[in-house]
Scaffold this active site. Sequence first.
Site, PDB file in Angstrom:
ATOM      1  N   ASP A 191      -0.257   5.486   2.431  1.00 30.05           N
ATOM      2  CA  ASP A 191      -0.137   4.042   2.342  1.00 30.05           C
ATOM      3  C   ASP A 191      -1.538   3.420   2.331  1.00 30.05           C
ATOM      4  O   ASP A 191      -2.403   3.871   1.580  1.00 30.05           O
ATOM      5  CB  ASP A 191       0.733   3.509   3.489  1.00 30.05           C
ATOM      6  N   TYR A 324      -2.259  -7.188   1.740  1.00 31.94           N
ATOM      7  CA  TYR A 324      -1.758  -7.117   0.366  1.00 31.94           C
ATOM      8  C   TYR A 324      -2.402  -8.191  -0.506  1.00 31.94           C
ATOM      9  O   TYR A 324      -2.820  -7.926  -1.640  1.00 31.94           O
ATOM     10  CB  TYR A 324      -0.233  -7.282   0.350  1.00 31.94           C
ATOM     11  N   HIS A 383       7.471   8.734   3.704  1.00 36.09           N
ATOM     12  CA  HIS A 383       6.284   7.887   3.697  1.00 36.09           C
ATOM     13  C   HIS A 383       5.558   7.879   5.030  1.00 36.09           C
ATOM     14  O   HIS A 383       4.335   7.718   5.080  1.00 36.09           O
ATOM     15  CB  HIS A 383       6.702   6.465   3.317  1.00 36.09           C
TER      16      HIS A 383
END
Length: 410
Positions: A191, A324, A383
């Site tokens: 990630d 983000y 993940h």
Amino acid sequence: MASVPGSSNTSSNRPERYRVAIPEDQLNDLKSRLARTKLPDELEGSGWNYGVPLSDIRRLIEYWKNVFDWRIQEQKLNLQPHFHAPITVDGGHGTLDIHFTHWRCQSERAIPLLFIHGWPGHFSESSKMCPLLTDSSRPGPKFHVVSPSLPNFGFSQAVSTPGFGIKQYAEICHKLMKNLGYHSYVTQGGDWGFTISRAIGMLYPESCRASHINMVPAKPPTLLSNPWKYIKTLTTPLSRADKNRISRHQQFLETGTGYSVLQSTKPQTLAYALADSPVALTAWIWEKLHDWSDNYPWTDDEILTWVSIYWFSTAGPGASLRIYFEFNSARDPSLSEGYFSGWVPEVKYGVAHMPGEIVDAPSLWTQTLGDVIYESEAEYGGHFAAWENPEFIAEDVKNMFKGLKESIYS
């Protein structure tokens, strides 16, 4: 906010001990908010097709109100070796108080390893594998493990200035390692841990000697960028595992990226809901834990502890979304566009393919990222690899470094 014993004086860069201790009034406020929850309706038989099922949220609310004990989870968290230290960031971003755990090994030859979490991960995501890496009685290479809360996450300070992008996250991590006396080190993560590791490798190659990654957003080689690998892709059929990796990633791009679009464009709007409602925060995070893991048997205690670390975070749960936005908007000439999925020189890479990972690529594509010297595939895990399958990740990191000369990290 967690309380920190001693002074938070930023005149000294020496790390100080840290203890997680959420004030009682915050716990009472949480209970009060849970008691006033207003839930939406749900289409009959919709399951997970529309998002988190209403039955899941009802169960978690009731467990949170009547059974879940944060103080017990807090005690467990405090078994980890917590510290904090002030780190000054260039470019007018000031000095930030950074929380981290520092697991030290008794071996003098231990390799410094920086674990970098992502979203919606946190520092404690590494806590299952750290004892496996630092135990000097186990065979194979030994490690010291540093696992920070990134700025805006966990118990690290909030960023108060815009433009705090991946370069600044990399700078924070690098300076923390240098502050601890680790002038050469290696990294592990997926990630944002992948993205920040890549930036560290490009900006500080003299210090970051190798990276072990478990998320692979690699692109297929092109005739111009990698002619030999491009030709090889034309003549080498994809394996079943490679086809599955492409399929999983494509499905994620088609059905699972709505959160990213919102957090990349309007993070402040979403932050109001997450900061005001623990149920909104739970639904937002539980959806990702469920969808991105590989059938991992999450317990309600695990889910709610995970969510609570965000709810009680120093910066507040909405601040973590900004990474983000800044990734898409904050650019710096010293960090070229190719660092994310292009070739990063000098750094050695080890790649672990997790069968439930949402962002993965065929092996030939992986080799376009840099000097990939080690590659493996786990039997299970998704993940959140270090949490879902810590034994594999720990052993995989050790296997990668068995074949490396000591000069690579000393």
